[in-house]
Scaffold this active site. Structure first.
Site, PDB file in Angstrom:
ATOM      1  N   LYS A 270       0.944  -1.144   0.131  1.00 16.47           N
ATOM      2  CA  LYS A 270      -0.192  -0.022   0.100  1.00 16.47           C
ATOM      3  C   LYS A 270       0.894   1.203  -0.029  1.00 16.47           C
ATOM      4  O   LYS A 270       0.464   2.098  -0.670  1.00 16.47           O
ATOM      5  CB  LYS A 270      -0.797   0.083   1.237  1.00 16.47           C
ATOM      6  CG  LYS A 270      -1.844  -1.174   1.341  1.00 16.47           C
ATOM      7  CD  LYS A 270      -2.695  -1.176   2.551  1.00 16.47           C
ATOM      8  CE  LYS A 270      -1.845  -1.053   3.870  1.00 16.47           C
ATOM      9  NZ  LYS A 270      -1.163  -2.420   4.244  1.00 16.47           N
TER      10      LYS A 270
ATOM     11  N   ARG B 122      12.311  -5.086   4.825  1.00 19.37           N
ATOM     12  CA  ARG B 122      11.841  -3.696   4.547  1.00 19.37           C
ATOM     13  C   ARG B 122      12.785  -2.603   5.135  1.00 19.37           C
ATOM     14  O   ARG B 122      13.085  -2.654   6.268  1.00 19.37           O
ATOM     15  CB  ARG B 122      10.495  -3.460   4.752  1.00 19.37           C
ATOM     16  CG  ARG B 122      10.075  -1.969   4.659  1.00 19.37           C
ATOM     17  CD  ARG B 122       8.665  -1.784   4.760  1.00 19.37           C
ATOM     18  NE  ARG B 122       7.748  -2.147   6.040  1.00 19.37           N
ATOM     19  CZ  ARG B 122       6.551  -2.054   6.272  1.00 19.37           C
ATOM     20  NH1 ARG B 122       5.851  -1.566   5.204  1.00 19.37           N
ATOM     21  NH2 ARG B 122       6.036  -2.439   7.284  1.00 19.37           N
TER      22      ARG B 122
ATOM     23  N   ARG C 250      11.351  -0.646  10.642  1.00 16.55           N
ATOM     24  CA  ARG C 250      10.486  -0.352  11.789  1.00 16.55           C
ATOM     25  C   ARG C 250      10.413  -1.317  12.633  1.00 16.55           C
ATOM     26  O   ARG C 250      10.665  -2.485  12.410  1.00 16.55           O
ATOM     27  CB  ARG C 250       9.191  -0.409  11.072  1.00 16.55           C
ATOM     28  CG  ARG C 250       8.577   0.987  10.313  1.00 16.55           C
ATOM     29  CD  ARG C 250       7.383   0.890   9.570  1.00 16.55           C
ATOM     30  NE  ARG C 250       6.270  -0.039   9.996  1.00 16.55           N
ATOM     31  CZ  ARG C 250       5.183  -0.086   9.253  1.00 16.55           C
ATOM     32  NH1 ARG C 250       5.012   0.641   8.106  1.00 16.55           N
ATOM     33  NH2 ARG C 250       4.228  -0.857   9.718  1.00 16.55           N
TER      34      ARG C 250
HETATM   35  P1  AP5 Z   1       4.736  -1.550   1.658  1.00 14.94           P
HETATM   36  O1  AP5 Z   1       4.370  -0.647   0.489  1.00 14.94           O
HETATM   37  O2  AP5 Z   1       5.749  -0.692   2.784  1.00 14.94           O
HETATM   38  O3  AP5 Z   1       3.500  -2.239   2.187  1.00 14.94           O
HETATM   39  P2  AP5 Z   1       2.352  -1.648   3.189  1.00 14.94           P
HETATM   40  O4  AP5 Z   1       1.265  -2.538   2.515  1.00 14.94           O
HETATM   41  O5  AP5 Z   1       2.468  -0.228   3.184  1.00 14.94           O
HETATM   42  O6  AP5 Z   1       2.663  -2.516   4.740  1.00 14.94           O
HETATM   43  P3  AP5 Z   1       2.655  -1.844   5.992  1.00 14.94           P
HETATM   44  O7  AP5 Z   1       3.450  -2.821   6.810  1.00 14.94           O
HETATM   45  O8  AP5 Z   1       3.237  -0.508   6.097  1.00 14.94           O
HETATM   46  O9  AP5 Z   1       1.207  -1.934   5.986  1.00 14.94           O
HETATM   47  P4  AP5 Z   1       0.547  -2.008   7.452  1.00 14.94           P
HETATM   48  O10 AP5 Z   1      -0.715  -1.979   6.904  1.00 14.94           O
HETATM   49  O11 AP5 Z   1       0.912  -3.039   8.403  1.00 14.94           O
HETATM   50  O12 AP5 Z   1       1.112  -0.873   8.391  1.00 14.94           O
HETATM   51  P5  AP5 Z   1       0.618   0.831   8.836  1.00 14.94           P
HETATM   52  O13 AP5 Z   1       1.845   1.641   8.576  1.00 14.94           O
HETATM   53  O14 AP5 Z   1      -0.584   0.945   7.814  1.00 14.94           O
HETATM   54  O15 AP5 Z   1       5.750  -2.608   1.223  1.00 14.94           O
HETATM   55  C1  AP5 Z   1       6.349  -3.702   2.083  1.00 14.94           C
HETATM   56  C2  AP5 Z   1       7.604  -4.139   1.594  1.00 14.94           C
HETATM   57  O16 AP5 Z   1       7.710  -4.796   0.269  1.00 14.94           O
HETATM   58  C3  AP5 Z   1       8.490  -2.987   1.031  1.00 14.94           C
HETATM   59  O17 AP5 Z   1       9.817  -3.382   1.540  1.00 14.94           O
HETATM   60  C4  AP5 Z   1       8.327  -2.766  -0.446  1.00 14.94           C
HETATM   61  O18 AP5 Z   1       9.653  -2.304  -0.923  1.00 14.94           O
HETATM   62  C5  AP5 Z   1       8.014  -4.143  -0.828  1.00 14.94           C
HETATM   63  N1  AP5 Z   1       7.220  -4.108  -1.991  1.00 14.94           N
HETATM   64  C6  AP5 Z   1       5.947  -3.610  -2.069  1.00 14.94           C
HETATM   65  N2  AP5 Z   1       5.256  -4.121  -3.270  1.00 14.94           N
HETATM   66  C7  AP5 Z   1       6.321  -5.137  -3.843  1.00 14.94           C
HETATM   67  C8  AP5 Z   1       6.084  -5.737  -5.110  1.00 14.94           C
HETATM   68  N3  AP5 Z   1       4.923  -5.629  -5.902  1.00 14.94           N
HETATM   69  N4  AP5 Z   1       6.855  -6.642  -5.115  1.00 14.94           N
HETATM   70  C9  AP5 Z   1       8.012  -6.861  -4.259  1.00 14.94           C
HETATM   71  N5  AP5 Z   1       8.330  -5.998  -3.301  1.00 14.94           N
HETATM   72  C10 AP5 Z   1       7.277  -5.056  -2.948  1.00 14.94           C
HETATM   73  O19 AP5 Z   1       0.099   0.398  10.139  1.00 14.94           O
HETATM   74  C11 AP5 Z   1       1.236   0.325  11.178  1.00 14.94           C
HETATM   75  C12 AP5 Z   1       0.438   0.164  12.515  1.00 14.94           C
HETATM   76  O20 AP5 Z   1      -0.153   1.517  12.929  1.00 14.94           O
HETATM   77  C13 AP5 Z   1      -0.591  -1.038  12.729  1.00 14.94           C
HETATM   78  O21 AP5 Z   1       0.136  -2.138  12.956  1.00 14.94           O
HETATM   79  C14 AP5 Z   1      -1.514  -0.496  13.911  1.00 14.94           C
HETATM   80  O22 AP5 Z   1      -0.918  -0.562  15.024  1.00 14.94           O
HETATM   81  C15 AP5 Z   1      -1.650   1.035  13.420  1.00 14.94           C
HETATM   82  N6  AP5 Z   1      -2.621   1.514  12.586  1.00 14.94           N
HETATM   83  C16 AP5 Z   1      -2.417   1.981  11.485  1.00 14.94           C
HETATM   84  N7  AP5 Z   1      -3.718   2.216  10.664  1.00 14.94           N
HETATM   85  C17 AP5 Z   1      -4.673   1.854  11.615  1.00 14.94           C
HETATM   86  C18 AP5 Z   1      -5.985   1.857  11.501  1.00 14.94           C
HETATM   87  N8  AP5 Z   1      -6.768   2.276  10.563  1.00 14.94           N
HETATM   88  N9  AP5 Z   1      -6.765   1.303  12.807  1.00 14.94           N
HETATM   89  C19 AP5 Z   1      -5.998   0.931  14.047  1.00 14.94           C
HETATM   90  N10 AP5 Z   1      -4.504   0.777  13.909  1.00 14.94           N
HETATM   91  C20 AP5 Z   1      -4.049   1.371  12.841  1.00 14.94           C
END
Ligand code: AP5
Length: 220
Positions: free
Chosen positions: A14, A128, A161
């Site tokens: 994402k 990552r 992270r």
């Molecule tokens: P990346 O693009 O970083 O993936 P992502 O889907 O953004 O993953 P996140 O871990 O950031 O999502 P998340 O939903 O767990 O965390 P968030 O920050 O929202 O890609 C991942 C890796 O793969 C990278 O190294 C990239 O280079 C590689 N990659 C990408 N696409 C690729 C491809 N096609 N092929 C090969 N490699 C690829 O949330 C963090 C925390 O915040 C949560 O755990 C929770 O505690 C809290 N939080 C956030 N939002 C909420 C909410 N709405 N409600 C409650 N808690 C929340």
């Protein structure tokens, strides 16, 4: 006002795809994970509370998350439309978003869903690195920066992270997938879900997402 909800499990891509889509479509990228990490870094009361959940791989409670998101939606740069990344994560958040948008006379236009098998998610999160300034994501093998340890976009330092440790990744997937699946069902029922195969190279996923979203934009 065009509202896109970019769906995907942790590590699905994402944060990689959302800024590209937002720039191409002239929308603002809003990521709740980035908002929470900024609050943690700033040491605000919200950040201190959110950190206790994030460190355990749990979702931050809906009330806190929805309040933060609605404050962000009220800012001027959100008025042209948004790509939401990481929100909603529960059915209650999805309903709160629907209600807030209905008050403005708009609704979610599309919910592209980046689908990736669980074993691929583990290897993506384990390798990552993200930049300190803006959270631009890299992968040591799959998507490396030009200069190791330095962000290509803004030159800031890259770091891993704390919630990408294997034990926390396991907790994130175990605890967050059931409510996330409810969100997928919510958008499937409302007829806006657009599944995309995310287990392919980044450029192909971008191409697939953009061709669907541009075609949907032309249809109105
Ligand atoms: P990346 O693009 O970083 O993936 P992502 O889907 O953004 O993953 P996140 O871990 O950031 O999502 P998340 O939903 O767990 O965390 P968030 O920050 O929202 O890609 C991942 C890796 O793969 C990278 O190294 C990239 O280079 C590689 N990659 C990408 N696409 C690729 C491809 N096609 N092929 C090969 N490699 C690829 O949330 C963090 C925390 O915040 C949560 O755990 C929770 O505690 C809290 N939080 C956030 N939002 C909420 C909410 N709405 N409600 C409650 N808690 C929340």
């Amino acid at each position: 006002m065009r509202i896109l909800v970019l769906l995907g499990a942790p590590g699905a891509g994402k944060g990689t795809q959302a800024p590209i889509i937002a720039e191409r479509l002239g929308l603002t990228h809003v990521a709740t994970g980035d908002l929470f990490r900024a609050a943690v870094t700033a040491g605000t009361p919200l950040g201190r509370e959110a950190k206790t959940y994030m460190d355990r791989g749990e979702l931050v409670p809906d009330a806190l998350t929805v309040r933060m998101l609605l404050e962000r939606l009220a800012r001027p740069d959100a008025q042209a439309g948004m790509v939401l990344d990481g929100f909603p994560r529960t059915a209650a958040q999805a309903r709160a978003l629907d209600a807030a948008l209905a008050e403005r006379g708009v609704r979610v236009d599309s919910a592209p869903y980046i689908e990736v098998p669980e074993d691929v998610l583990f290897s993506r999160l384990a390798g990552r690195w993200i930049c300190r300034a803006s959270g631009h994501p890299y992968h040591e093998a799959l998507n490396p920066p030009s200069v190791p340890g330095v962000c290509d976009v803004d030159g800031s330092e890259l770091y891993q992270r704390p919630d990408d440790r294997p034990d926390v990744v396991r907790a994130r997937l175990a605890r967050q997938m059931p409510p996330f699946n409810d969100v997928v069902d919510h958008y499937r029922r409302s007829g806006v879900l657009e599944p995309v195969n995310g287990a392919r190279p980044i450029e192909q996923v971008t191409h697939d997402l953009l061709s669907r979203l541009l075609a949907a934009g032309e249809r109105g």
